[in-house]
Design a protein around this motif. Structure first.
Motif, PDB file in Angstrom:
ATOM      1  N   SER A   1      40.464   4.460  61.322  1.00 16.23           N
ATOM      2  CA  SER A   1      39.852   5.324  60.073  1.00 16.23           C
ATOM      3  C   SER A   1      40.711   6.931  60.252  1.00 16.23           C
ATOM      4  O   SER A   1      41.184   6.939  61.442  1.00 16.23           O
ATOM      5  CB  SER A   1      37.978   6.012  61.323  1.00 16.23           C
ATOM      6  N   ARG A   2      40.758   7.104  59.393  1.00 15.44           N
ATOM      7  CA  ARG A   2      41.318   8.563  58.825  1.00 15.44           C
ATOM      8  C   ARG A   2      40.308   9.807  58.908  1.00 15.44           C
ATOM      9  O   ARG A   2      40.405  11.504  58.353  1.00 15.44           O
ATOM     10  CB  ARG A   2      41.870   8.267  57.587  1.00 15.44           C
ATOM     11  N   PHE A   3      38.896   9.475  59.064  1.00 16.19           N
ATOM     12  CA  PHE A   3      37.780  10.323  59.189  1.00 16.19           C
ATOM     13  C   PHE A   3      37.584  11.244  58.509  1.00 16.19           C
ATOM     14  O   PHE A   3      37.540  12.639  58.471  1.00 16.19           O
ATOM     15  CB  PHE A   3      38.139  10.640  60.249  1.00 16.19           C
ATOM     16  N   ALA A   4      38.007  10.437  56.890  1.00 15.74           N
ATOM     17  CA  ALA A   4      37.807  11.050  55.434  1.00 15.74           C
ATOM     18  C   ALA A   4      36.856  11.355  55.385  1.00 15.74           C
ATOM     19  O   ALA A   4      35.794  10.034  55.536  1.00 15.74           O
ATOM     20  CB  ALA A   4      38.761  10.337  54.447  1.00 15.74           C
TER      21      ALA A   4
ATOM     22  N   ALA B   1      42.966  13.913  46.831  1.00 13.84           N
ATOM     23  CA  ALA B   1      41.758  14.375  46.001  1.00 13.84           C
ATOM     24  C   ALA B   1      41.173  13.036  46.021  1.00 13.84           C
ATOM     25  O   ALA B   1      39.953  12.888  45.717  1.00 13.84           O
ATOM     26  CB  ALA B   1      43.282  13.701  44.492  1.00 13.84           C
ATOM     27  N   ASP B   2      41.428  11.706  46.456  1.00  8.55           N
ATOM     28  CA  ASP B   2      40.208  11.105  46.666  1.00  8.55           C
ATOM     29  C   ASP B   2      39.630  11.637  47.795  1.00  8.55           C
ATOM     30  O   ASP B   2      37.716  11.209  48.066  1.00  8.55           O
ATOM     31  CB  ASP B   2      41.397   9.871  47.634  1.00  8.55           C
TER      32      ASP B   2
ATOM     33  N   THR C   1      40.905  14.820  41.253  1.00 12.29           N
ATOM     34  CA  THR C   1      42.223  14.194  40.826  1.00 12.29           C
ATOM     35  C   THR C   1      43.689  14.968  41.908  1.00 12.29           C
ATOM     36  O   THR C   1      43.509  15.983  41.885  1.00 12.29           O
ATOM     37  CB  THR C   1      42.049  14.520  38.914  1.00 12.29           C
ATOM     38  N   PRO C   2      44.139  13.758  41.433  1.00 13.82           N
ATOM     39  CA  PRO C   2      45.818  14.461  42.058  1.00 13.82           C
ATOM     40  C   PRO C   2      46.529  16.057  41.609  1.00 13.82           C
ATOM     41  O   PRO C   2      46.688  16.682  42.279  1.00 13.82           O
ATOM     42  CB  PRO C   2      47.062  13.358  41.528  1.00 13.82           C
ATOM     43  N   SER C   3      46.221  16.204  39.921  1.00 15.26           N
ATOM     44  CA  SER C   3      47.122  16.928  39.276  1.00 15.26           C
ATOM     45  C   SER C   3      45.313  17.861  39.246  1.00 15.26           C
ATOM     46  O   SER C   3      46.516  19.075  39.637  1.00 15.26           O
ATOM     47  CB  SER C   3      46.173  16.773  37.694  1.00 15.26           C
TER      48      SER C   3
ATOM     49  N   HIS D   1      46.990  15.403  55.365  1.00 21.62           N
ATOM     50  CA  HIS D   1      46.840  13.181  54.705  1.00 21.62           C
ATOM     51  C   HIS D   1      48.894  13.708  54.257  1.00 21.62           C
ATOM     52  O   HIS D   1      49.337  12.574  54.199  1.00 21.62           O
ATOM     53  CB  HIS D   1      46.387  13.385  53.421  1.00 21.62           C
ATOM     54  N   GLY D   2      49.669  15.247  54.031  1.00 23.50           N
ATOM     55  CA  GLY D   2      50.438  14.654  53.589  1.00 23.50           C
ATOM     56  C   GLY D   2      50.789  13.604  52.101  1.00 23.50           C
ATOM     57  O   GLY D   2      52.145  13.155  52.175  1.00 23.50           O
ATOM     58  N   SER D   3      50.025  13.998  51.496  1.00 22.13           N
ATOM     59  CA  SER D   3      49.987  12.776  50.518  1.00 22.13           C
ATOM     60  C   SER D   3      48.547  14.272  49.263  1.00 22.13           C
ATOM     61  O   SER D   3      47.474  14.019  49.556  1.00 22.13           O
ATOM     62  CB  SER D   3      49.294  11.947  50.502  1.00 22.13           C
ATOM     63  N   PHE D   4      49.184  14.244  48.535  1.00 22.19           N
ATOM     64  CA  PHE D   4      48.215  14.581  47.534  1.00 22.19           C
ATOM     65  C   PHE D   4      46.779  14.056  46.676  1.00 22.19           C
ATOM     66  O   PHE D   4      45.741  14.124  46.553  1.00 22.19           O
ATOM     67  CB  PHE D   4      48.919  15.733  45.270  1.00 22.19           C
TER      68      PHE D   4
END
Length: 290
Positions: free
Chosen positions: A130-133, A24-25, A30-32, A17-20
């Motif tokens: 869709s990100r297929f998450a 997390a989602d 949680t992001p932490s 995702h290039g994103s914490f």
């Protein structure tokens, strides 16, 4: 050094995702918690895996190396889980661009289902890719450039985007300039725009539109009702053209472009229903298989 699978899963998701936050989602954390798991993995490996800033995280050089191997590993793990899950072997969860689904796909689905008895398809439609998450869909028919990731993207051939209107309005069109004197219907999400069409035909862009819609099926329906001139794909307007409700008065001014692609995660590439649906789709569109 043995590394547990869970932190590697967190790493793979964050890298994909290039994103914490997005990781997390997807993982229900949680992001932490994601940040903590990544930091612990970095400490165990003795190297930095992400370059962090206030706005984004980006894989470091070592992170890129690790991600290539970890991503491939998780592809194989998911593929193994897929192969032993017979429950889903003949069930396709498909997401699609709304107008493609409504105007082109659904009228042809009975032919697919009759030629593939026992297969079941559930379709959802929206303009979001869709990100297929969370494994919510198996495949997506997108309008536009597919999102990057461990996916296969199959271009669905060029489409012809041209001026479309009723035969009555077409009688007043002899040149591209004549189109500008008529009510223009705009598709706000269309990739081939009126401004681009005007530029290719030596005209200034329109200063305004008579009507605007965010779905091609509404643009096409409005044009077929004689309320103005549309700039749309003849693939999507195939039924209205076949019925004579819409015509293309200036076929020489059309723009040809690949607009739609079938996209699915690499982990689904060997599923029989994915392979069958892809082959059927390409055959219906008369596109040679790669």
């Amino acid at each position: 050094m043995p590394i547990a699978l869970q932190p590697l899963s967190v790493f793979e998701t964050a890298a994909r995702h290039g994103s914490f936050r997005l990781a997390a989602d997807e993982l229900g954390l949680t992001p932490s918690a994601v940040s903590h798991a990544i930091t612990k993995l970095e400490n165990n490996l003795g190297t930095r895996l992400f370059d962090r800033s206030l706005r984004q995280v980006k894989l470091s050089a070592d992170g890129e190396v690790l991600y290539r191997h970890v991503a491939a590993g998780f592809v194989e793990i998911r593929r193994g889980l897929e192969e032993v899950s017979s429950r889903r072997a003949r069930f396709l969860r498909l997401h699609a661009a709304p107008s493609f689904a409504a105007l082109w796909l659904t009228p042809r689905l009975p032919a697919f289902l009759s030629s593939h008895p026992g297969m079941d398809i559930r379709i959802t439609a929206s303009t979001d890719y869709s990100r297929f998450a969370a494994d919510e869909v198996d495949a997506d028919i997108v309008n536009g450039t597919p999102l990057p990731g461990p996916v296969k993207a199959v271009p669905l051939g060029e489409e012809e985007v041209t001026v479309l209107c009723t035969p009555t309005l077409a009688a007043s069109i002899a040149s591209a300039a004549d189109v500008m004197a008529l009510p223009l219907i705009n598709g706000d999400r269309n990739r081939v725009t009126w401004a681009r069409w005007c530029e290719s035909n030596g005209l200034p862009p329109p200063s305004s539109y008579a009507m605007r819609f965010d779905r091609s099926f509404m643009v096409i329906a409005t044009a077929a009702n004689g309320l103005g001139v549309a700039l749309e794909s003849t693939r999507l307007a195939q039924r209205e053209i076949a019925e004579g409700r819409l015509v293309a008065p200036l076929p020489g001014s059309a723009i040809r472009e690949t607009l739609h692609s079938l996209v699915y995660p690499l982990i689904h590439a060997e599923r029989p229903i994915i392979k069958a649906f892809e082959a059927w789709l390409l055959d219906e569109l008369q596109i040679p298989a790669a």
